[in-house]
Write an enzyme that holds these catalytic residues in place. Structure first.
Site, PDB file in Angstrom:
ATOM      1  N   LYS A   1       3.862  -2.848 -10.224  1.00  0.00           N
ATOM      2  CA  LYS A   1       2.813  -3.409  -9.534  1.00  0.00           C
ATOM      3  C   LYS A   1       3.142  -5.016  -9.195  1.00  0.00           C
ATOM      4  CE  LYS A   1      -1.460  -2.081  -7.997  1.00  0.00           C
ATOM      5  NZ  LYS A   1      -1.609  -0.655  -7.587  1.00  0.00           N
TER       6      LYS A   1
ATOM      7  N   GLY B   1     -20.135   7.190  -2.518  1.00  0.00           N
ATOM      8  CA  GLY B   1     -19.168   6.432  -1.457  1.00  0.00           C
ATOM      9  C   GLY B   1     -18.801   7.084  -0.697  1.00  0.00           C
TER      10      GLY B   1
ATOM     11  N   GLY C   1     -16.410   6.400   2.019  1.00  0.00           N
ATOM     12  CA  GLY C   1     -15.385   5.545   2.766  1.00  0.00           C
ATOM     13  C   GLY C   1     -14.440   6.364   3.211  1.00  0.00           C
ATOM     14  N   ASN C   2     -13.342   5.800   3.327  1.00  0.00           N
ATOM     15  CA  ASN C   2     -12.068   6.607   3.711  1.00  0.00           C
ATOM     16  C   ASN C   2     -11.887   7.894   2.971  1.00  0.00           C
ATOM     17  OD1 ASN C   2     -11.141   4.724   5.629  1.00  0.00           O
ATOM     18  ND2 ASN C   2     -10.449   3.279   3.892  1.00  0.00           N
ATOM     19  N   VAL C   3     -12.178   8.085   1.800  1.00  0.00           N
ATOM     20  CA  VAL C   3     -11.814   9.129   0.953  1.00  0.00           C
ATOM     21  C   VAL C   3     -13.366   9.891   0.942  1.00  0.00           C
ATOM     22  CG1 VAL C   3     -11.151  10.428  -1.153  1.00  0.00           C
ATOM     23  CG2 VAL C   3      -9.962   8.100  -0.409  1.00  0.00           C
TER      24      VAL C   3
ATOM     25  N   TYR D   1     -15.747  10.448   2.683  1.00  0.00           N
ATOM     26  CA  TYR D   1     -16.257  10.972   3.927  1.00  0.00           C
ATOM     27  C   TYR D   1     -15.362  12.344   4.178  1.00  0.00           C
ATOM     28  CZ  TYR D   1     -16.196  12.053   8.891  1.00  0.00           C
ATOM     29  OH  TYR D   1     -16.163  12.548  10.184  1.00  0.00           O
TER      30      TYR D   1
HETATM   31  P1  NAD Z   1     -13.610   2.745   0.877  1.00  0.00           P
HETATM   32  O1  NAD Z   1     -13.497   1.165   0.599  1.00  0.00           O
HETATM   33  O2  NAD Z   1     -13.004   3.138   2.226  1.00  0.00           O
HETATM   34  O3  NAD Z   1     -14.892   3.379   0.236  1.00  0.00           O
HETATM   35  C1  NAD Z   1     -15.583   3.128  -0.630  1.00  0.00           C
HETATM   36  C2  NAD Z   1     -17.076   3.236  -0.249  1.00  0.00           C
HETATM   37  O4  NAD Z   1     -17.871   3.175  -1.541  1.00  0.00           O
HETATM   38  C3  NAD Z   1     -17.496   2.292   0.885  1.00  0.00           C
HETATM   39  O5  NAD Z   1     -18.293   2.887   1.788  1.00  0.00           O
HETATM   40  C4  NAD Z   1     -18.638   1.640   0.116  1.00  0.00           C
HETATM   41  O6  NAD Z   1     -19.697   1.060   1.118  1.00  0.00           O
HETATM   42  C5  NAD Z   1     -19.307   2.685  -0.892  1.00  0.00           C
HETATM   43  N1  NAD Z   1     -19.693   1.627  -1.940  1.00  0.00           N
HETATM   44  C6  NAD Z   1     -19.493   0.659  -2.873  1.00  0.00           C
HETATM   45  N2  NAD Z   1     -20.039   0.478  -3.762  1.00  0.00           N
HETATM   46  C7  NAD Z   1     -20.988   1.395  -3.862  1.00  0.00           C
HETATM   47  C8  NAD Z   1     -22.115   1.822  -4.632  1.00  0.00           C
HETATM   48  N3  NAD Z   1     -22.353   1.045  -5.749  1.00  0.00           N
HETATM   49  N4  NAD Z   1     -22.730   3.061  -4.321  1.00  0.00           N
HETATM   50  C9  NAD Z   1     -22.375   3.921  -3.367  1.00  0.00           C
HETATM   51  N5  NAD Z   1     -21.432   3.730  -2.686  1.00  0.00           N
HETATM   52  C10 NAD Z   1     -20.644   2.450  -2.628  1.00  0.00           C
HETATM   53  O7  NAD Z   1     -12.514   3.186  -0.458  1.00  0.00           O
HETATM   54  P2  NAD Z   1     -11.647   4.431  -0.442  1.00  0.00           P
HETATM   55  O8  NAD Z   1     -10.202   4.240   0.227  1.00  0.00           O
HETATM   56  O9  NAD Z   1     -12.523   5.776   0.163  1.00  0.00           O
HETATM   57  O10 NAD Z   1     -11.528   4.905  -1.861  1.00  0.00           O
HETATM   58  C11 NAD Z   1     -12.442   5.163  -2.639  1.00  0.00           C
HETATM   59  C12 NAD Z   1     -12.135   5.318  -4.293  1.00  0.00           C
HETATM   60  O11 NAD Z   1     -11.129   5.768  -4.492  1.00  0.00           O
HETATM   61  C13 NAD Z   1     -11.926   3.786  -4.658  1.00  0.00           C
HETATM   62  O12 NAD Z   1     -12.240   3.608  -5.900  1.00  0.00           O
HETATM   63  C14 NAD Z   1     -10.211   3.611  -4.425  1.00  0.00           C
HETATM   64  O13 NAD Z   1      -9.663   2.637  -5.485  1.00  0.00           O
HETATM   65  C15 NAD Z   1      -9.961   5.311  -4.966  1.00  0.00           C
HETATM   66  N6  NAD Z   1      -8.823   5.682  -4.427  1.00  0.00           N
HETATM   67  C16 NAD Z   1      -8.580   5.558  -3.222  1.00  0.00           C
HETATM   68  C17 NAD Z   1      -7.126   6.021  -2.523  1.00  0.00           C
HETATM   69  C18 NAD Z   1      -6.951   5.961  -1.089  1.00  0.00           C
HETATM   70  O14 NAD Z   1      -6.079   6.809  -0.697  1.00  0.00           O
HETATM   71  N7  NAD Z   1      -7.703   5.370  -0.271  1.00  0.00           N
HETATM   72  C19 NAD Z   1      -6.210   6.732  -3.365  1.00  0.00           C
HETATM   73  C20 NAD Z   1      -6.600   6.591  -4.751  1.00  0.00           C
HETATM   74  C21 NAD Z   1      -7.788   6.356  -5.294  1.00  0.00           C
END
Ligand code: NAD
Length: 349
Positions: free
Chosen positions: A80, A184, A186-188, A190
């Site tokens: 990292k 939550g 977001g990207n994942v 949804y």
């Molecule tokens: P993202 O930022 O796209 O989505 C996160 C969502 O959570 C946002 O819509 C935000 O508004 C919402 N949020 C924040 N605080 C909140 C709360 N207190 N209550 C409800 N909703 C809340 O992130 P992502 O890429 O979807 O990732 C989500 C999680 O998965 C993160 O913890 C990330 O570290 C983990 N993750 C993501 C990936 C990836 O490929 N994107 C891979 C491994 C782990």
């Protein structure tokens, strides 16, 4: 700020400090373990209050990458990097190239990818000066409309993990009518909702951002829930896909779901919360196992990328989780502890 005595130091192979006078770069790169392959991990840019905070983060996160890659069955180690600075104010192309040169000096023991505070454009700037970059979609991928965003693979991996947990806990393959609360969107989150909806599950959803909730209500018939209520719902599965450290002394007694399985990183506030979940009879899918889809996708990114190969590898998340659940039951130890042990058995050969 001694490294070898640092509480997060865990036999890391190298910890390097980099400075570049012209761009102002101040960065640390930690390579935790390369027994299985090069140390892959994202580059985080964050306005750390102190160098010690940056060191703590890079030691902890690089170690986590070793465990994640090993459990995902990838021929990769863990590393990292962190850049000390505010990504909104301090980021310049020159800074990113200087970071690329820092990565290059490690001769491939560390492979850089995106993380909080960095994006694909930043990694491309680094790629101008080093070939040790991961997760970058090539020209063919771009022509096919892929950006290298790992979220679709992460979401499918979490869905596969939920299927495995449901099969283990409820002895059923069919997800029709399964009640799932997703925190939550977001990207994942949804995309996970989309998979669950297509499989016939019923959804309860929450997010800080109201339009994200509205979209799931419209598209998947999900029921909106207040943010402070999502964890106490009477559902089958709670899928945390927002923040870390949400499973703690206060929230675990409130949970009514029989399964916790979601994408968020570092879901347990402290390691012992793993046992607290087990004692309440809640099946916990260890976060770094179920959310490994992104790192699996990054591994295959590049020339010859083939989604069918990625998908076949993602299916192994389900097999690994089932093995963790079975061993947890046989040994009477929490699933998180079993996941760590299984990862160690693979990388500490
Ligand atoms: P993202 O930022 O796209 O989505 C996160 C969502 O959570 C946002 O819509 C935000 O508004 C919402 N949020 C924040 N605080 C909140 C709360 N207190 N209550 C409800 N909703 C809340 O992130 P992502 O890429 O979807 O990732 C989500 C999680 O998965 C993160 O913890 C990330 O570290 C983990 N993750 C993501 C990936 C990836 O490929 N994107 C891979 C491994 C782990």
């Amino acid at each position: 700020m001694a490294v070898f005595q640092h509480p997060e130091f865990d036999h890391h192979e190298s910890v390097s400090y980099f400075h570049d006078e012209r761009s102002g770069l101040r960065a640390l790169i930690a390579v935790h373990n390369t027994n299985l392959g090069k140390g892959l991990g994202g580059c985080r840019m964050w306005p750390y209050a102190s160098e010690d905070e940056a060191l703590t983060d890079v030691l902890r996160l690089s170690r986590g990458m070793t465990y994640k890659a090993a459990l995902a069955g990838l021929p990769q180690g863990g590393g990292k990097s962190v850049i000390i600075g505010d990504p909104r104010k301090d980021k310049t192309p020159e800074l990113m190239r200087a970071m690329g040169r820092a990565v290059d000096r490690l001769n491939g023991s560390y492979v850089v990818a995106e993380d909080s505070g960095t994006n694909v454009a930043d990694i491309r700037l680094m790629a101008e000066v080093t070939r040790h970059v991961g997760g970058l979609a090539d020209e063919r991928a771009q022509a096919e409309g892929r950006t290298g965003d790992p979220s679709p693979a992460t979401a499918l991996g979490v869905f596969i993990g939920i299927q495995a947990a449901v099969r283990y806990r409820f002895q059923r393959d069919d997800l029709r009518g399964l009640r799932v609360a997703v925190q939550g969107l977001g990207n994942v989150g949804y995309r996970l909702c989309k998979h669950l909806h297509e499989a016939g599950a019923q959804l309860w959803v929450t997010d800080l951002y109201a339009p994200a909730v509205e979209r799931c209500v419209q598209e998947f018939g999900a029921k909106p829930v207040a943010m402070d209520q999502i964890m106490a719902l009477d559902v089958d599965v709670f899928a945390p896909c927002a923040l870390g450290a949400i499973l703690d002394d206060a929230s675990i007694p409130q949970l009514r779901a029989r399964i916790v399985a979601g994408a968020a990183n570092n879901q347990l506030a402290r390691p012992q919360h793993d046992r607290a979940l087990m004692e309440r009879g809640i099946l916990y899918a260890p976060d770094y196992c179920i959310n490994a889809g992104g790192i699996i996708d990054i591994f295959y990114e590049g020339p010859g990328y083939d989604w069918a190969t990625v998908e076949a590898h993602l299916r192994r998340i389900g097999t690994t989780l089932t093995a963790i659940f079975e061993r947890s039951k046989a040994e009477g130890r929490p699933t998180g502890a079993i996941a760590d042990r299984m990862a160690e058995e693979r990388f500490r050969r």
